[in-house]
Design a protein around this motif. Structure first.
Motif, PDB file in Angstrom:
ATOM      1  N   UNK A  70       0.854  -1.183   0.000  1.00 21.01           N
ATOM      2  CA  UNK A  70       0.000   0.000   0.000  1.00 21.01           C
ATOM      3  C   UNK A  70       0.895   1.239   0.000  1.00 21.01           C
ATOM      4  N   UNK A  71       0.340   2.367  -0.423  1.00 17.07           N
ATOM      5  CA  UNK A  71       1.138   3.597  -0.574  1.00 17.07           C
ATOM      6  C   UNK A  71       0.451   4.733   0.172  1.00 17.07           C
ATOM      7  N   UNK A  72       1.263   5.574   0.834  1.00 18.32           N
ATOM      8  CA  UNK A  72       0.741   6.723   1.580  1.00 18.32           C
ATOM      9  C   UNK A  72       1.727   7.876   1.482  1.00 18.32           C
ATOM     10  N   UNK A  73       1.262   9.125   1.660  1.00 16.38           N
ATOM     11  CA  UNK A  73       2.173  10.278   1.618  1.00 16.38           C
ATOM     12  C   UNK A  73       2.830  10.516   2.976  1.00 16.38           C
ATOM     13  N   UNK A  74       4.041  11.016   2.948  1.00 21.77           N
ATOM     14  CA  UNK A  74       4.701  11.494   4.162  1.00 21.77           C
ATOM     15  C   UNK A  74       4.980  12.980   3.967  1.00 21.77           C
ATOM     16  N   UNK A  75       4.324  13.809   4.743  1.00 27.35           N
ATOM     17  CA  UNK A  75       4.501  15.252   4.657  1.00 27.35           C
ATOM     18  C   UNK A  75       5.547  15.670   5.681  1.00 27.35           C
ATOM     19  N   UNK A  76       6.683  16.167   5.174  1.00 29.53           N
ATOM     20  CA  UNK A  76       7.793  16.577   6.042  1.00 29.53           C
ATOM     21  C   UNK A  76       7.813  18.094   6.191  1.00 29.53           C
ATOM     22  N   UNK A 131       6.040   3.579   0.177  1.00 33.28           N
ATOM     23  CA  UNK A 131       5.478   2.313  -0.279  1.00 33.28           C
ATOM     24  C   UNK A 131       5.770   1.259   0.785  1.00 33.28           C
ATOM     25  N   UNK A 132       4.737   0.774   1.444  1.00 33.73           N
ATOM     26  CA  UNK A 132       4.886  -0.298   2.420  1.00 33.73           C
ATOM     27  C   UNK A 132       4.678  -1.618   1.687  1.00 33.73           C
ATOM     28  N   UNK A 135       2.362  -8.737   8.002  1.00 27.77           N
ATOM     29  CA  UNK A 135       2.028  -7.403   8.516  1.00 27.77           C
ATOM     30  C   UNK A 135       0.648  -6.963   8.025  1.00 27.77           C
ATOM     31  N   UNK A 136       0.348  -7.246   6.764  1.00 25.87           N
ATOM     32  CA  UNK A 136      -0.935  -6.823   6.212  1.00 25.87           C
ATOM     33  C   UNK A 136      -2.076  -7.697   6.721  1.00 25.87           C
ATOM     34  N   UNK A 137      -1.799  -8.984   6.884  1.00 24.00           N
ATOM     35  CA  UNK A 137      -2.813  -9.868   7.469  1.00 24.00           C
ATOM     36  C   UNK A 137      -3.157  -9.411   8.876  1.00 24.00           C
ATOM     37  N   UNK A 162      -7.657  -4.598   0.764  1.00 17.01           N
ATOM     38  CA  UNK A 162      -6.799  -3.552   1.312  1.00 17.01           C
ATOM     39  C   UNK A 162      -6.709  -2.398   0.326  1.00 17.01           C
ATOM     40  N   UNK A 163      -6.904  -1.140   0.770  1.00 21.88           N
ATOM     41  CA  UNK A 163      -6.721  -0.005  -0.146  1.00 21.88           C
ATOM     42  C   UNK A 163      -5.288   0.066  -0.666  1.00 21.88           C
TER      43      UNK A 163
END
Length: 497
Positions: free
Chosen positions: A396-402, A412-413, A462-464, A479-480
């Motif tokens: 799955x993918x998410x943004x990291x705002x620094x 990307x996890x 981890x996802x399970x 999973x999204x």
């Protein structure tokens, strides 16, 4: 060839000849469907509220029926739950399909006797088409499994209620039920891991010829079989020849699934949802699923970039173009009107009308204005895997705002079954392909607004464990692929390797 497979092949030939005519008449069938739906529902509460008596064309329809999500029809659903009839469709629904909503909590999607036929026939159509186009009918002689939710039904407002896969289980045709596994008792087990152990126990010595479900849960079944026997699937089930799947893009799971099987087998993709079964794969080795155009569903298509606009463009099947992303809007004989199901599709052909599911309207990343969608991340990953072989269990993918300028990035996890030899080179390649897919993302990287994406390897299962923690392990849960927030990412951060 057994008498059963001979009869199946004969029936498939007759069906497929009729289906060729249906393919040619898709636009006319859709226009006829719209008129029939409006006429049938004109005396319902919804029909009165939206002046169905004044609808004589698609232009009229768009004026009177707005696009809605579940929140927009929830007050009608509540009336049905209170026992009222003739609300969205004449009479009362035969079932409620219960699904999880992000903003609405539990959603209750009506299924009528008429709309149930669409769900039942879709799988049958896909299998008959497969037999007609490949000549393989031998799988009919063996055992089959569709990994699904529990068929146990509750009642809401006097209406049987449960997961779609469980409801569908009550309508399996007799000739298939004799070949269906596992037992009804096992299917009723709610806990997925307990259920999976029992499924393995009941199927391990059977002549399994067809296996179906959502790819990650099929993979769990294969993993359990290997854990118990040390053998690949084809060693256990030498006559296994057909894999049926739907719900998610197959490509990220394909390599590992076929390795677990021990060889490549034919696969059939379906496009199922609680709101209807919309398409199925009709040609082996060719991208795209054939739209079901004559099954009591009138489709509308909104350019994906306009779906959140106040007055978006609405197109009927006649006006769609190949290669463009559309949000899928449905109107059906269960009383869903102008209903945004949340999926985006892209036509790969309009003669006949074949499409792919390209993403979700709510699953995207645009924390920095890039609007990256599911199709783009999956395509970038597929291209990368061609150059840097690896096996991926889930991602799955998410943004990291620094806080520091130029330090924000996409994370990307990924749970690797087999890591690439050079993870940094893999990440570089992946980022390059994503930049090619999305010009906005490319501009942000080039302008030093974003850093190159980062890959975070997570622990096995981890996802399970995440899906288990939110009560969505197994069955039809998905999973999204992308999130515009860090709800999933913050949990997975704790599972870093």
């Amino acid at each position: 060839m057994s008498i059963v497979s001979y009869l199946a092949k004969a029936a498939a030939g007759i069906f497929y000849n009729k289906q060729k005519k249906v393919m040619r008449n898709a636009v006319a069938d859709q226009e006829k469907t719209m008129r029939e739906l409006v006429q049938k529902a004109r005396n319902t509460r919804f029909g009165h509220d939206h002046h169905f008596g004044n609808i004589h064309s698609y232009e009229d329809f768009k004026k009177h029926v707005p696009i809605r999500d579940y929140e927009g029809i929830k007050h009608y659903i509540e009336l049905i739950k209170k026992g009222e009839k003739d609300i969205l469709w004449p009479g009362k629904p035969a079932y409620f399909a219960k699904t999880s909503g992000t903003t609405s909590g539990t959603k209750y999607i009506p299924i009528t006797k008429e709309s149930m036929q669409n769900h039942i026939r879709s799988t049958a159509k896909s299998l008959l088409t497969y037999i007609a186009t490949t000549g393989n009918s031998d799988f009919i002689n063996g055992k089959m499994i569709f990994l699904s939710g529990s068929p146990t039904l509750d009642e809401v407002g006097g209406i049987p209620t449960g997961r779609l896969s469980g409801i569908s289980n009550h309508h399996v045709p007799g000739f298939l039920r004799k070949r269906q596994v596992p037992s009804y008792e096992t299917n009723c087990i709610e806990d997925w891991e307990t259920k999976l152990d029992k499924i393995v126990e009941e199927t391990i010595d059977k002549d399994m010829t067809l296996i179906g479900g959502i790819p990650p849960w099929i993979q769990m079944y294969f993993d359990k079989l290997y854990e118990k026997t040390g053998k690949k699937v084809i060693e256990l089930f030498p006559n296994f020849s057909v894999l049926v799947y739907g719900g998610v893009n197959f490509e990220p799971y394909k390599q590992k699934l076929f390795e677990s099987i021990g060889k490549e087998v034919d696969s059939i993709e379906l496009f199922p949802a609680s709101e209807g079964s919309f398409a199925y794969q009709d040609v082996q080795g060719q991208k795209g699923m054939l739209l079901t155009s004559n099954e009591g569903i009138f489709y509308e298509f909104v350019p994906a970039e306009e779906i959140h606009d106040e007055n978006p463009t609405r197109l009927s099947l006649r006006d769609v173009e190949p290669g463009k992303n559309y949000a899928l809007i449905i109107n059906n004989n269960a009383g869903l009107w102008g209903y945004n199901i949340g999926d985006t599709v892209k036509f790969v052909s309009i003669d006949p009308y074949r499409l792919i599911v390209s993403g979700r309207t709510k699953h995207y990343i645009s924390a920095f204005g890039e609007h990256v969608i599911g199709e783009e991340v999956e395509a970038a990953l597929s291209e990368t895997l061609k150059k840097y072989p690896a096996q991926i269990t889930e991602f799955t993918v998410a943004p990291l705002v620094a806080q520091e300028e130029g330090k924000s990035h996409h994370q990307w996890f990924i749970e690797f079954e087999k890591k690439p030899d050079d993870l940094e080179a893999f990440a570089e390649e992946l980022d390059m392909h994503l930049r090619k897919k999305n010009a906005y993302y490319d501009d942000l990287i080039a302008g030093n607004i974003l850093q190159r994406l980062q890959i975070i390897s997570v622990k096995r299962d981890a996802f399970i464990n995440y899906m288990k923690s939110i009560g969505k392990l197994g069955g039809q849960n998905k999973l999204p692929r992308l999130s515009n927030d860090r709800k999933i990412a913050d949990v997975l951060e704790k599972e870093r390797l």
